[in-house]
Design a protein around this motif. Structure first.
Motif, mmCIF file in Angstrom:
data_model
loop_
_atom_site.group_PDB
_atom_site.id
_atom_site.type_symbol
_atom_site.label_atom_id
_atom_site.label_comp_id
_atom_site.label_asym_id
_atom_site.label_seq_id
_atom_site.Cartn_x
_atom_site.Cartn_y
_atom_site.Cartn_z
ATOM 1 N N GLU A 1 0.819 -1.218 0.000
ATOM 2 C CA GLU A 1 0.000 0.000 0.000
ATOM 3 C C GLU A 1 0.855 1.271 0.000
ATOM 4 N N CYS A 2 2.136 1.146 -0.388
ATOM 5 C CA CYS A 2 3.091 2.258 -0.321
ATOM 6 C C CYS A 2 3.108 2.864 1.084
ATOM 7 N N ALA A 3 2.836 2.052 2.088
ATOM 8 C CA ALA A 3 2.672 2.560 3.460
ATOM 9 C C ALA A 3 4.027 2.722 4.129
ATOM 10 N N TYR A 4 4.141 3.822 4.859
ATOM 11 C CA TYR A 4 5.414 4.143 5.526
ATOM 12 C C TYR A 4 5.129 4.725 6.901
ATOM 13 N N ALA A 5 5.981 4.361 7.852
ATOM 14 C CA ALA A 5 6.030 5.001 9.160
ATOM 15 C C ALA A 5 7.481 5.347 9.449
ATOM 16 N N PRO A 6 7.755 6.498 10.071
ATOM 17 C CA PRO A 6 9.139 6.882 10.361
ATOM 18 C C PRO A 6 9.884 5.767 11.087
ATOM 19 N N GLY A 7 11.082 5.503 10.614
ATOM 20 C CA GLY A 7 11.920 4.459 11.181
ATOM 21 C C GLY A 7 11.918 3.169 10.395
ATOM 22 N N MET A 8 10.941 2.972 9.512
ATOM 23 C CA MET A 8 10.891 1.726 8.756
ATOM 24 C C MET A 8 12.096 1.560 7.841
#
Length: 525
Positions: A204-211
């Motif tokens: 889902e092109c999903a990102y969270a900081p640190g990944m």
């Protein structure tokens, strides 16, 4: 008459990225949602796409497409049960096409597309196309999709993007399972293709900081995000934070020219209509005709008219890419990079003429002075800018996480958390019990199946289908089914009923036996 001179080259490079994904559908229903979805996509999109890429590769063309293949899709394209089911489906398609050629009359509530002469002509074309697909399944696909993909990878026709097992929405996933899913997904690709992807399509092109740190640790060097994650400045890849991992962003101006939530080429009046069925044969013999034209008034599909429209849309897209590259290069003061990214299933399944468009556009772009390359080419050739801090984001509605964490699917968030906690605790205990002092820990098929069912529970497809109201009941059924399987096996094991846990694990594995190399011993402790 002399030929037109070739257009002057434009600076920069264009990359086409295709994301190939369906959830695990084998053994979980047939119609209206289930295996039929897999076989339709396989016949309409995957077979023609492979045909296009192999044709272009035979012409010596390379570095054409960056192709994302999720482990779930490759598992199904290699699965003997799915291969047999697909061959049966194609044979049935040919029988239905044969029936269309015998149409003698149509009822008053059917449109012009159902007239006997129109259906006979359409049925002949469909019969021939199904026959071609049958031969390809028997000859080229007889050992599954992986050998075909490996040929394209080895020939550098494509760059392969990998991804985590089961396509989970990573920002909401327990970090231990997130790391496990990614590493096992990359290992799955290596096992199938003798090639470990360096790039991934983040689900889902999903990102969270640190990944990005987890990506770097797994050997991932680049991944895809949507344009708004880079605040619309997608003309260069960007290292994320303090890492060397590069985020490449989808150019919405170019991508939406083909397909957007509201418009795009596939809606043109000349193209085959996706939604209008002939209810006798199940074929789709109408053209769009007009956006507001009801099904009973749709005109018959005309392949020549559609082909002419494809040429128009190829020329239009080439102009769009050339102009975008020139404008972005002028803005940057250096050659720019333009990325158009789509779901693979758009090309053929949703848009019947999509594979034809792809083949023609991949020839037309170089002829028009546009360099075509992959994401790996872009990274190697320096289409990279300054580091960036990415916000929490996705390519879903609102470009945030609402599709997967909003109020409508809050129960999924809770379910996933509970099931994953149960699975991890149970697997840890099982592996500890099986470990003998000074000896290797043996593989545990019960622990493996617990993780397999937990991963199927957290597939991002289920909340997406509920948020978008596309087969929401099926999505809820599937999520709770795999959650039940996880808990059932784990409860038996926790209660000391090892033999029962083994029987349950073996039973569920008959339906959910994908990722055969999944090994719970590699779960981060």
């Amino acid at each position: 008459m002399s030929e037109q001179p070739a257009p002057p080259p434009v600076p920069g490079m264009f990359t086409l990225v295709l994301h190939t994904h369906l959830p695990w559908l084998a053994h979980h229903g047939r119609w209206p949602v289930g295996e039929e979805w897999l076989y339709q996509s396989w016949a309409a999109a995957y077979l023609p796409l492979m045909r296009v890429l192999r044709t272009l590769a035979a012409e010596g063309r390379g570095h054409l497409v960056t192709l994302g293949m999720t482990p779930v899709v490759t598992a199904q394209l290699d699965d003997p049960y799915c291969l047999e089911g697909m061959s049966h489906w194609v044979a049935n398609w040919q029988l239905r096409a044969r029936e269309a050629t015998t149409r003698l009359a149509c009822t008053a509530d059917e449109g012009p597309y159902a007239a006997p002469e129109a259906m006979r002509a359409f049925g002949i074309r469909e019969y021939d196309e199904a026959g071609r697909a049958l031969e390809e399944m028997a000859v080229e696909w007889r050992h599954g999709g992986s050998p075909l993909l490996r040929q394209l990878i080895d020939a550098e026709t494509i760059e392969l993007l990998g991804g985590p097992l089961s396509h989970p929405f990573q920002p909401l996933l327990n970090p231990r399972l997130r790391e496990f899913a990614l590493r096992e997904g990359l290992a799955d690709a290596h096992q199938r293709f003798a090639h470990t992807p360096r790039g991934i399509w983040a689900p889902e092109c999903a990102y969270a900081p640190g990944m990005e740190n987890g990506y770097a640790a797994a050997g991932v060097t680049h991944f895809m995000v949507d344009g708004p994650s880079l605040r619309g400045d997608t003309a260069l890849g960007r290292p994320v934070a303090d890492s060397d991992v590069i985020a490449f962003g989808r150019d919405l101006q170019v991508s939406y020219r083909v397909w957007s939530p509201k418009s795009g080429y596939p809606g043109h009046a000349a193209y085959r209509d996706f939604h209008t069925y002939d209810h006798v044969t199940g074929l789709k013999p109408a053209r769009v005709t007009g956006r507001s034209v009801p099904s009973q008034d749709k005109a018959p599909y005309d392949a020549e008219r559609a082909s002419h429209t494809v040429d128009q849309h190829v020329a239009d897209f080439v102009d769009v890419v050339r102009n975008r590259l020139a404008a972005e290069s002028d803005r940057l003061g250096r050659p720019a990079h333009v990325i158009a990214a789509f779901d693979t299933e758009l090309f053929g399944h949703w848009w019947h003429e999509g594979p034809i468009w792809l083949e023609r556009v991949l020839r037309a772009l170089p002829a028009a002075g546009v360099r075509v390359g992959t994401l790996a080419d872009a990274a190697a050739d320096g289409f990279v800018g300054a580091p960036v801090e990415l916000p929490p984001s996705s390519w879903g509605s609102g470009k945030d996480w609402q599709v997967w964490s909003g109020e409508q699917v809050s129960d999924f968030v809770q379910l996933n958390t509970e099931v994953v906690d149960v699975a991890l605790a149970c697997v840890d205990k099982a592996l500890d019990q099986n470990a003998a002092v000074g000896a290797p820990t043996p593989r545990d098929r019960v622990a493996d199946q617990i993780l397999r069912e937990a991963l199927l529970t957290v597939s991002s497809d289920w909340p997406f289908m509920v948020s978008k109201d596309t087969a929401a009941d099926y999505a809820r059924y599937r999520a709770h089914l795999h959650a039940h399987a996880t808990r059932e096996i784990a409860d038996a094991l926790a209660a000391g009923r090892r033999e029962q846990a083994e029987r349950l694990a073996d039973g569920w594995n008959r339906a959910d036996g994908l990722f055969g190399a999944l090994d719970a011993r590699r779960l981060p402790r």
